[in-house]
Design an enzyme around this catalytic site. Structure first.
Site, PDB file in Angstrom:
ATOM      1  N   TYR A   1      -5.754  14.088 -13.140  1.00 53.50           N
ATOM      2  CA  TYR A   1      -5.156  15.382 -13.496  1.00 53.50           C
ATOM      3  C   TYR A   1      -4.615  15.376 -14.920  1.00 53.50           C
ATOM      4  CZ  TYR A   1      -5.403  16.853  -8.624  1.00 53.50           C
ATOM      5  OH  TYR A   1      -5.844  17.216  -7.377  1.00 53.50           O
TER       6      TYR A   1
ATOM      7  N   HIS B   1      31.305  -1.749   7.093  1.00 54.54           N
ATOM      8  CA  HIS B   1      30.067  -1.969   6.342  1.00 54.54           C
ATOM      9  C   HIS B   1      30.434  -2.401   4.925  1.00 54.54           C
ATOM     10  CE1 HIS B   1      25.805  -1.582   5.686  1.00 54.54           C
ATOM     11  NE2 HIS B   1      25.946  -0.693   4.735  1.00 54.54           N
TER      12      HIS B   1
ATOM     13  N   LYS C   1      16.618   1.288  12.371  1.00 58.73           N
ATOM     14  CA  LYS C   1      16.688   2.708  11.991  1.00 58.73           C
ATOM     15  C   LYS C   1      15.483   3.055  11.114  1.00 58.73           C
ATOM     16  CE  LYS C   1      19.596   1.500   8.025  1.00 58.73           C
ATOM     17  NZ  LYS C   1      20.979   1.447   7.516  1.00 58.73           N
TER      18      LYS C   1
ATOM     19  N   ARG D   1      24.588  -7.236  11.893  1.00 56.83           N
ATOM     20  CA  ARG D   1      23.652  -6.088  11.928  1.00 56.83           C
ATOM     21  C   ARG D   1      22.631  -6.286  10.811  1.00 56.83           C
ATOM     22  NH1 ARG D   1      28.538  -3.628  11.217  1.00 56.83           N
ATOM     23  NH2 ARG D   1      27.788  -2.805   9.240  1.00 56.83           N
TER      24      ARG D   1
ATOM     25  N   ARG E   1      32.569   5.615   2.913  1.00 58.76           N
ATOM     26  CA  ARG E   1      31.486   6.441   3.433  1.00 58.76           C
ATOM     27  C   ARG E   1      31.836   6.971   4.816  1.00 58.76           C
ATOM     28  NH1 ARG E   1      25.385   4.034   4.135  1.00 58.76           N
ATOM     29  NH2 ARG E   1      26.396   2.778   5.759  1.00 58.76           N
TER      30      ARG E   1
ATOM     31  N   CYS F   1      -2.782  10.770  -7.560  1.00 58.81           N
ATOM     32  CA  CYS F   1      -3.028  12.015  -6.837  1.00 58.81           C
ATOM     33  C   CYS F   1      -2.420  11.922  -5.438  1.00 58.81           C
ATOM     34  CB  CYS F   1      -4.529  12.264  -6.718  1.00 58.81           C
ATOM     35  SG  CYS F   1      -5.398  12.129  -8.297  1.00 58.81           S
ATOM     36  N   MET F   2      -2.501  12.986  -4.677  1.00 57.90           N
ATOM     37  CA  MET F   2      -1.906  12.976  -3.340  1.00 57.90           C
ATOM     38  C   MET F   2      -2.603  11.955  -2.439  1.00 57.90           C
ATOM     39  SD  MET F   2      -1.303  16.013  -0.558  1.00 57.90           S
ATOM     40  CE  MET F   2      -0.040  16.912  -1.409  1.00 57.90           C
ATOM     41  N   ASP F   3      -3.922  11.853  -2.554  1.00 62.73           N
ATOM     42  CA  ASP F   3      -4.683  11.017  -1.621  1.00 62.73           C
ATOM     43  C   ASP F   3      -5.399   9.846  -2.277  1.00 62.73           C
ATOM     44  OD1 ASP F   3      -4.113  13.127   0.252  1.00 62.73           O
ATOM     45  OD2 ASP F   3      -5.650  14.250  -0.844  1.00 62.73           O
TER      46      ASP F   3
HETATM   47  C1  PLP Z   1      21.313   0.072   7.463  1.00 63.34           C
HETATM   48  C2  PLP Z   1      22.578  -0.523   7.920  1.00 63.34           C
HETATM   49  C3  PLP Z   1      22.651  -1.905   8.191  1.00 63.34           C
HETATM   50  C4  PLP Z   1      21.527  -2.863   7.880  1.00 63.34           C
HETATM   51  O1  PLP Z   1      21.541  -3.129   6.508  1.00 63.34           O
HETATM   52  P1  PLP Z   1      20.533  -4.207   5.861  1.00 63.34           P
HETATM   53  O2  PLP Z   1      21.041  -4.355   4.475  1.00 63.34           O
HETATM   54  O3  PLP Z   1      19.184  -3.601   5.922  1.00 63.34           O
HETATM   55  O4  PLP Z   1      20.642  -5.435   6.669  1.00 63.34           O
HETATM   56  C5  PLP Z   1      23.827  -2.391   8.724  1.00 63.34           C
HETATM   57  N1  PLP Z   1      24.874  -1.574   8.957  1.00 63.34           N
HETATM   58  C6  PLP Z   1      24.844  -0.251   8.691  1.00 63.34           C
HETATM   59  C7  PLP Z   1      26.046   0.567   8.984  1.00 63.34           C
HETATM   60  C8  PLP Z   1      23.703   0.308   8.154  1.00 63.34           C
HETATM   61  O5  PLP Z   1      23.683   1.618   7.885  1.00 63.34           O
END
Ligand code: PLP
Length: 383
Positions: free
Chosen positions: A265, A168, A39, A219, A138, A312-314
């Site tokens: 700045y 999760h 992601k 995951r 969540r 700065c920005m850049d």
């Molecule tokens: C981002 C995410 C993960 C991965 O988490 P890490 O800590 O980066 O391994 C797994 N499950 C869900 C639902 C997430 O949102």
């Protein structure tokens, strides 16, 4: 994607480190499917390149947060399984069907609504993963009656496939009993309903601390890219992760600041004695947050130099030794865990975590990928 870039600021991405981390984590869990979490543009590293590379070395399942991210991968030819871990709008279910993407169901109402939107036009099924709330509060439900009804709703509809059930961890990187409590709750809930092909809860710290065979999949995001989520996880882990990211630049201009003169700045930084200043072509628009004033970057000879004055920005300015010259290399984030410019040290100074430091590196910074026979550049700006 352009292979060309015309600036000294770049992020080097070591794809072989990803391979090392993937293999090391998979070795701990040989029977589980490795779902590579890519992601947020693979945590800023480039989701298409990471997906292409990971699929070449055997990963068959990816996860993203949004349907747009999943479609982006499909449009770039990624054919492996993809799960959207966020909740898509029920009316967008046909897009998931069209692109063969697995979706997350957080409650019964969502399933009923998504079903009502399915059109006949795409004569294909969609894989559904039910989200369980095991404590984080969540997403998902912890009501087993509701989950049973969700499963019935999925199974009674020929366009839906009950493929997964997942949750999760809220506190997998914390040294406390919370993780065990949430894991027990997940096992209790999933133990009461029909088991699908994929039962999964472990994120990176979960994969490094929980080594049993209840689940079918992992995951993994941040640790695939080479980072532990806390010193606790690093201490208890049997896995040696390899950081994959190096952020560097080169000196663009030099100045002498005379005693009493100000810098950047507002001229808030003032020289207490004559001082040499180097200007670097990296600023907050590249991801170097304004909160990084005072952080020490590193020259190639190991000298650490303070970021002086406002960023700065850049660009930003650093206080350097007399012999520093235009073109000298400067490390902002090192790929050495033990360096004072490690991702952890950098993130701690920024008051954040490695996840945020990574995704903050903006599209203006070219990604330079390193891998045996597979090195290339992606400059988003010159597509
Ligand atoms: C981002 C995410 C993960 C991965 O988490 P890490 O800590 O980066 O391994 C797994 N499950 C869900 C639902 C997430 O949102």
């Amino acid at each position: 994607m352009s292979e060309k870039y015309y600036r000294h600021t770049k992020v080097d991405v070591d794809l072989e480190a990803l391979q090392h981390n993937y293999k090391a984590i998979q070795y701990l869990h040989p029977a589980k499917t490795f779902i590579a979490v890519i992601k947020a543009n693979a945590y800023g590293l480039g989701s298409v390149t990471v997906a292409e590379y990971m699929s070449e070395i055997g990963v068959e399942f990816f996860a993203v947060a949004t349907l747009d991210e999943a479609i982006e991968l499909r449009m770039h030819g990624i054919r492996e399984k993809i799960l959207v871990m966020g909740v898509i709008r029920p009316e967008d279910i046909n897009k998931a069907i069209q692109h063969r993407i697995a979706v997350t169901a957080p409650n019964l109402e969502w399933i009923t609504s998504a079903k009502s939107h399915v059109k006949e036009k795409y004569d294909k099924e969609v894989w559904v993963h039910i989200k369980v709330n095991s404590g984080m509060n969540r997403l998902g439900t912890s009501d087993t009656d509701e989950i049973s009804r969700m499963i019935e709703e999925i199974e009674s509809f020929d366009r839906f496939i009950y493929e997964g059930i997942f949750s999760h961890f809220s506190s997998a990187d914390v040294d406390s009993a919370v993780n065990d409590r949430e894991y027990s709750k997940f096992k209790e809930i999933t133990g009461k309903v029909r088991r699908p092909e994929y039962v999964h809860i472990q994120n990176s710290p979960g994969a490094l601390r929980v080594v049993d065979d209840y689940c079918d999949a992992l995951r993994v995001g941040i640790s695939l890219y080479g980072y532990y989520t806390s010193p606790f996880i690093k201490d208890i882990s049997r896995v040696e992760l390899k950081p994959s990211v190096k952020l560097s630049t080169k000196v663009m201009d030099m100045h002498v600041l005379n005693e009493g003169e100000g810098l950047s700045y507002g001229l808030e930084y003032e020289a207490v004695q004559d001082e040499k200043i180097a200007t670097l072509p990296i600023g907050y628009a590249d991801g170097l947050s304004r909160s990084m004033t005072g952080y020490r970057v590193k020259l190639e000879d190991g000298t650490e130099c303070l970021i002086a004055g406002k960023i700065c920005m850049d660009s930003c300015m650093i206080s350097v030794p007399d012999d520093t010259a235009v073109g000298d290399k400067v490390i902002i984030i090192s790929n050495d865990t033990y360096s004072s410019q490690s991702m952890e040290a950098y993130s701690e100074y920024a008051g954040t975590i490695s996840y945020e430091s990574l995704v903050r590196i903006s599209r203006r910074v070219p990604r330079v990928y390193h891998a045996a026979g597979n090195g290339h550049v992606n400059n988003e700006v010159l597509k």
